[in-house]
Motif scaffolding. Sequence first.
Motif, PDB file in Angstrom:
ATOM      1  N   UNK B 195      34.408  30.626  61.088  1.00 13.46           N
ATOM      2  CA  UNK B 195      33.250  30.245  61.842  1.00 13.46           C
ATOM      3  C   UNK B 195      33.459  30.556  63.413  1.00 13.46           C
ATOM      4  N   UNK B 196      34.729  30.582  63.669  1.00 14.56           N
ATOM      5  CA  UNK B 196      35.007  30.761  65.165  1.00 14.56           C
ATOM      6  C   UNK B 196      34.706  32.355  65.725  1.00 14.56           C
ATOM      7  N   UNK B 197      34.961  33.210  64.518  1.00 20.66           N
ATOM      8  CA  UNK B 197      34.911  34.438  64.888  1.00 20.66           C
ATOM      9  C   UNK B 197      33.482  35.059  64.452  1.00 20.66           C
ATOM     10  N   UNK B 198      32.735  34.250  64.021  1.00 18.64           N
ATOM     11  CA  UNK B 198      31.195  34.707  63.553  1.00 18.64           C
ATOM     12  C   UNK B 198      30.499  35.235  64.767  1.00 18.64           C
ATOM     13  N   UNK B 244      35.000  52.819  68.531  1.00 19.58           N
ATOM     14  CA  UNK B 244      34.747  51.449  69.261  1.00 19.58           C
ATOM     15  C   UNK B 244      35.033  50.494  68.368  1.00 19.58           C
ATOM     16  N   UNK B 245      34.730  50.459  67.183  1.00 16.37           N
ATOM     17  CA  UNK B 245      35.078  49.176  66.180  1.00 16.37           C
ATOM     18  C   UNK B 245      36.427  49.246  65.946  1.00 16.37           C
ATOM     19  N   UNK B 246      37.151  50.398  65.910  1.00 18.49           N
ATOM     20  CA  UNK B 246      38.368  50.388  65.507  1.00 18.49           C
ATOM     21  C   UNK B 246      39.292  49.578  66.677  1.00 18.49           C
ATOM     22  N   UNK B 247      38.936  50.093  67.951  1.00 19.82           N
ATOM     23  CA  UNK B 247      39.693  49.502  68.975  1.00 19.82           C
ATOM     24  C   UNK B 247      39.325  48.310  69.458  1.00 19.82           C
ATOM     25  N   UNK B 248      37.951  47.661  69.441  1.00 18.28           N
ATOM     26  CA  UNK B 248      37.684  46.243  69.340  1.00 18.28           C
ATOM     27  C   UNK B 248      38.331  45.594  68.548  1.00 18.28           C
ATOM     28  N   UNK B 249      38.122  46.168  67.261  1.00 24.58           N
ATOM     29  CA  UNK B 249      38.756  45.321  66.045  1.00 24.58           C
ATOM     30  C   UNK B 249      39.984  45.150  66.121  1.00 24.58           C
ATOM     31  N   UNK B 250      40.931  46.056  66.552  1.00 23.74           N
ATOM     32  CA  UNK B 250      42.326  45.671  66.679  1.00 23.74           C
ATOM     33  C   UNK B 250      42.582  44.605  67.650  1.00 23.74           C
ATOM     34  N   UNK B 251      41.953  44.428  68.802  1.00 22.63           N
ATOM     35  CA  UNK B 251      42.098  43.352  69.718  1.00 22.63           C
ATOM     36  C   UNK B 251      41.654  42.137  68.855  1.00 22.63           C
ATOM     37  N   UNK B 252      40.530  42.133  68.398  1.00 24.11           N
ATOM     38  CA  UNK B 252      40.044  41.074  67.634  1.00 24.11           C
ATOM     39  C   UNK B 252      40.966  40.480  66.375  1.00 24.11           C
ATOM     40  N   UNK B 253      41.474  41.460  65.760  1.00 25.75           N
ATOM     41  CA  UNK B 253      42.735  41.261  64.821  1.00 25.75           C
ATOM     42  C   UNK B 253      43.658  40.445  65.292  1.00 25.75           C
ATOM     43  N   UNK B 254      44.192  41.071  66.563  1.00 23.06           N
ATOM     44  CA  UNK B 254      45.183  40.190  67.203  1.00 23.06           C
ATOM     45  C   UNK B 254      44.802  38.794  67.510  1.00 23.06           C
ATOM     46  N   UNK B 255      43.776  38.659  68.029  1.00 26.31           N
ATOM     47  CA  UNK B 255      43.154  37.356  68.503  1.00 26.31           C
ATOM     48  C   UNK B 255      43.129  36.354  66.980  1.00 26.31           C
ATOM     49  N   UNK B 256      42.692  37.054  66.177  1.00 24.95           N
ATOM     50  CA  UNK B 256      42.368  36.145  64.831  1.00 24.95           C
ATOM     51  C   UNK B 256      43.879  35.812  64.186  1.00 24.95           C
TER      52      UNK B 256
END
Lengths: 334, 334
Positions: B195-198, B244-256
């Motif tokens: 829910x936090x990442x939605x 863009x999705x790949x790069x932003x996704x990597x940072x989000x993945x780290x955050x998650x």
Amino acid sequence: QVSQWVRNQAYPQGSVGRFMDPVYAVFPPRLTVGETIERLRELIKQAFITYGFIVDEAGRLRGVITMRDLLFAEHERTLEAVMIASPFSLDARMPLAEAMKAVLSRHYPVYPVCDGDGRLVGLVRGQVLFEEQNFEISAQPASMVGVEEERLTTPWQRCLKLRHPWLQFNLLTAFLAAAVVGVFQETLNQLVILALFLPVLAGQSGNTGCQALAVTLRGLTLGEVRPGRERALVAKEAWLGLLNGLLVGLVSAVGMYVTAASQHNPAAPWLALAILLAMVGSCVVSGISGAMIPLTLKRLGADPATASSIFLTTATDVASMGLFLGLATVLILW
Amino acid sequence: QVSQWVRNQAYPQGSVGRFMDPVYAVFPPRLTVGETIERLRELIKQAFITYGFIVDEAGRLRGVITMRDLLFAEHERTLEAVMIASPFSLDARMPLAEAMKAVLSRHYPVYPVCDGDGRLVGLVRGQVLFEEQNFEISAQPASMVGVEEERLTTPWQRCLKLRHPWLQFNLLTAFLAAAVVGVFQETLNQLVILALFLPVLAGQSGNTGCQALAVTLRGLTLGEVRPGRERALVAKEAWLGLLNGLLVGLVSAVGMYVTAASQHNPAAPWLALAILLAMVGSCVVSGISGAMIPLTLKRLGADPATASSIFLTTATDVASMGLFLGLATVLILW
């Protein structure tokens, strides 16, 4: 032509001075209309001439003469006597955006451009100013999402470089919103239904804020925000946020109640109340932010379009989701 | 003046014909330059005259004569011989927006306007067209959130009436997104961290889509989208969405990963993978939608700016949150 180019380079990038064409039809004030016509007869063979410009010995612009005036004035009169004295002119150091505003209501084919001492240094075609203006104004929605420099023909490598930093910066602010949601993880754990309505709330308050932002930005673009009127503008947006939040909140509350009741959630009325109050509160915050952010950026000398939407999204996300989860915690779990 | 007003009313709202001024300087082709000057000498006392217009017996526009031409042509020559023949003119029935595009590269002070048979029926000042154009172009960001008719001075009651339907309509589409989240309520129940990442996911794919939308809309406004190039444009946005999705996704993945690990969630790597894949997938969908929605609306004859953002938000919300929750369900709970 070459010397004009050299002269133009002396002016800062994006200033009127950079876009000047050379002036051919320059005449002293004491020349007669008849003499001027004879001189023009030769000049028009070399260049496209719209107006004649009258300058004094120091090169300062004194007047403008139109072909119509030359055609109907008596040939013995001096230019001084028939010219339009102290004509409108642009300052070569002026930024193009300012020049565009100055000429908005004039629409002449060409404008004389003077230096700081009032000396005529070139001409700038109205078309040049207006092309720039269309380009600038049409860039506004693009600048709101960090892509104002991009055109359709921009190669993808450059697009990526232009767009990506903006997305990463937004991600940072999104993490801020996620952290706010994270504070209420225990609440979400007990009331998962809240998660369904988080995007609804963030979306609606975001939209309310965007409407206020769009109207305010347009007012700034068209030069309609008069000094001293800012407070009234913000108050109006707060009021509209309240009303819109109330109406949208009521529908959301019904949606929440129906969903919660269908899941046999005993807290259904309280959940509905939480979303209603949160919607009202966050739409008021969004309306105020949507008007205040561009006005503040403008006052600080920044481009109000460029950064507004990032600040606005952060404000609406944090306010809407924090308020909603906070209210739900207080109303239901306490 | 009055008869011109009556004539203008015969043309449809928003057409060039509605904005016409009367023509005073109309001359037959056989008139000599000298005779024309004499006639003009009287006319300029009554009206501001920029050009002379030459029409045949049927009233059809044959040519234009400038003051400069009159000044330097021999007085015995006929207008026919010295005029600019078959001059540029606007059609009175043309919508203003089209007329603006037609004059974009011309920038004359006034334009002759003809009816369907080529008869001169009025003049329209360039300034009028350009004011309308600035107004139209500056309305684009506003029209994207349903407030294109609103000005700063619009009373709040009317603002509410203009803005509210758009918000309610958006709420409907937000409920659609909420329903998609609702499908995965059981998943959320077991993994509240999702829910936090939605909002992060919905926000980022929304932004990617907005960038594509802004660039495409601007291209349409400036007339840069050439037929047959649409497919390449959509492909480019899909590719940019992927990167863009790949790069932003990597940072989000780290955050998650960091968040999940700090909560001792054993599924941390899978949660990180889910957000990475969901981010890539939804940014591709957003990029494609951001380009395709305005192009499709344009092809269907609708205003590409007005409705684009609603369709786009719906698409990005449903795609991003559905993909994320679906992936999490498959990767972790199965």
